[in-house]
Design an enzyme around this catalytic site. Structure first.
Site, mmCIF file in Angstrom:
data_model
loop_
_atom_site.group_PDB
_atom_site.id
_atom_site.type_symbol
_atom_site.label_atom_id
_atom_site.label_comp_id
_atom_site.label_asym_id
_atom_site.label_seq_id
_atom_site.Cartn_x
_atom_site.Cartn_y
_atom_site.Cartn_z
ATOM 1 N N SER A 1 0.808 -1.223 0.000
ATOM 2 C CA SER A 1 0.000 0.000 0.000
ATOM 3 C C SER A 1 0.838 1.269 0.000
ATOM 4 O O SER A 1 0.467 2.262 -0.633
ATOM 5 C CB SER A 1 -0.941 0.003 1.199
ATOM 6 O OG SER A 1 -1.760 -1.138 1.206
ATOM 7 N N HIS B 1 0.405 4.594 4.231
ATOM 8 C CA HIS B 1 -0.336 5.242 3.142
ATOM 9 C C HIS B 1 0.045 6.718 3.038
ATOM 10 O O HIS B 1 0.358 7.217 1.952
ATOM 11 C CB HIS B 1 -1.840 5.129 3.382
ATOM 12 C CG HIS B 1 -2.364 3.735 3.283
ATOM 13 N ND1 HIS B 1 -3.693 3.427 3.453
ATOM 14 C CD2 HIS B 1 -1.737 2.554 3.034
ATOM 15 C CE1 HIS B 1 -3.869 2.127 3.305
ATOM 16 N NE2 HIS B 1 -2.694 1.578 3.060
#
Length: 282
Positions: free
Chosen positions: A203, A256
């Protein structure tokens, strides 16, 4: 290849392609990232000046009969548009370079390994380094190969193929490799400040690519990469959802956010000339 222009009317775009073919100039039509336009790409950059001169006349009078005549000369004014959007395996593999496909396959192999050997066993080899493992340099990036659910890996690999594929195809394997390594290290470090070494997933790299590809597409669309603004908005929404834990999901929020920041910074640096050029117009 050089991106020449984006046009909202595919038929007019095809007419210009046919007209330039009468000048021995080959243009290729592709769907744009926003789905609202088609893009014309020039294969031979030595003919760019000629194309720009003809394009200036075309934009002033796109319905001129010479463009229609060129379509007749090519054989059929009603021939199908010359770009492909069939989603088959051949198409999917063509849109991804060797690094994109290699990382995709490695993620699948590691996920299957985790199903047979167990998460703990695989993490003991690939997870982010703890205090005694900092010299095991592979760990600084291999945490990106760890996925803990089928949804987790599918979501990340879809984004990886979409973003990594276009980056590698248009900017080269080296550029994708640098983005991947830098963002894996930076996002992993950011997440480790909150959860130690107990995390994994691609991610952070994906969010770095989202930031990089989106900003590059906005500032330098001629480089051939971009993210539709709707997808960018969805990505930011998902980032916010993670921070508020809206769905009770265990999300590596710091990875993220760190990945997105490093991707935007790398795009700012790589496209710094476009900002300088724009500033001269004020």
């Amino acid at each position: 290849m050089i991106r020449v222009i984006a046009i909202s009317n595919p038929r007019l775009a095809q007419a210009f392609i046919d007209y330039m073919a009468t000048h021995q100039v080959h243009l290729t039509m592709r769907p744009s990232h926003d789905g609202q336009h088609v893009e014309l790409w020039l294969e031979d950059d030595t003919k760019l000046t000629l194309v720009q001169q003809e394009l200036e006349q075309f934009t002033r009078d796109p319905l001129n009969e010479r463009y229609q005549a060129a379509s007749w000369q090519s054989g059929d004014v009603n021939h199908p548009l010359k770009y492909h959007n069939n989603l088959n395996w051949q198409y999917l593999s063509r849109q991804a370079g060797p690094l994109t496909l290699t990382i995709l396959l490695l993620n699948i192999v590691v996920y299957l390994w985790m199903q047979f050997a167990g998460d703990y066993q695989v993490m003991s080899w690939l997870a982010w380094p703890n205090d005694s493992q900092h010299m095991e340099l592979w760990r600084w990036v291999t945490h990106g190969l760890l996925h803990f659910s089928l949804l987790h890996i599918i979501f990340n690999l879809m984004w990886w193929w979409y973003l990594g594929g276009q980056t590698e195809k248009h900017l080269g394997t080296g550029k994708l490799f640098v983005i991947m390594i830098v963002s894996a290290v930076f996002s992993g470090w950011g997440q480790s400040l909150f959860s130690g070494s107990h995390f994994g997933g691609l991610s952070g790299v994906v969010y770095a690519l989202i930031g990089y590809v989106w900003l590059t597409g906005e500032r330098a669309p001629e480089r051939g990469i971009g993210v539709p603004r709707g997808l960018m908005a969805f990505s930011l929404f998902w980032l916010i959802v993670g921070y508020f834990d809206a769905f009770g999901l265990s999300i590596a929020n710091a990875a993220h956010f760190s990945g997105l920041i490093i991707g935007l910074l790398m795009a700012l640096w790589d496209n710094r000339h476009t900002f300088k050029n724009n500033n001269r117009h004020f």
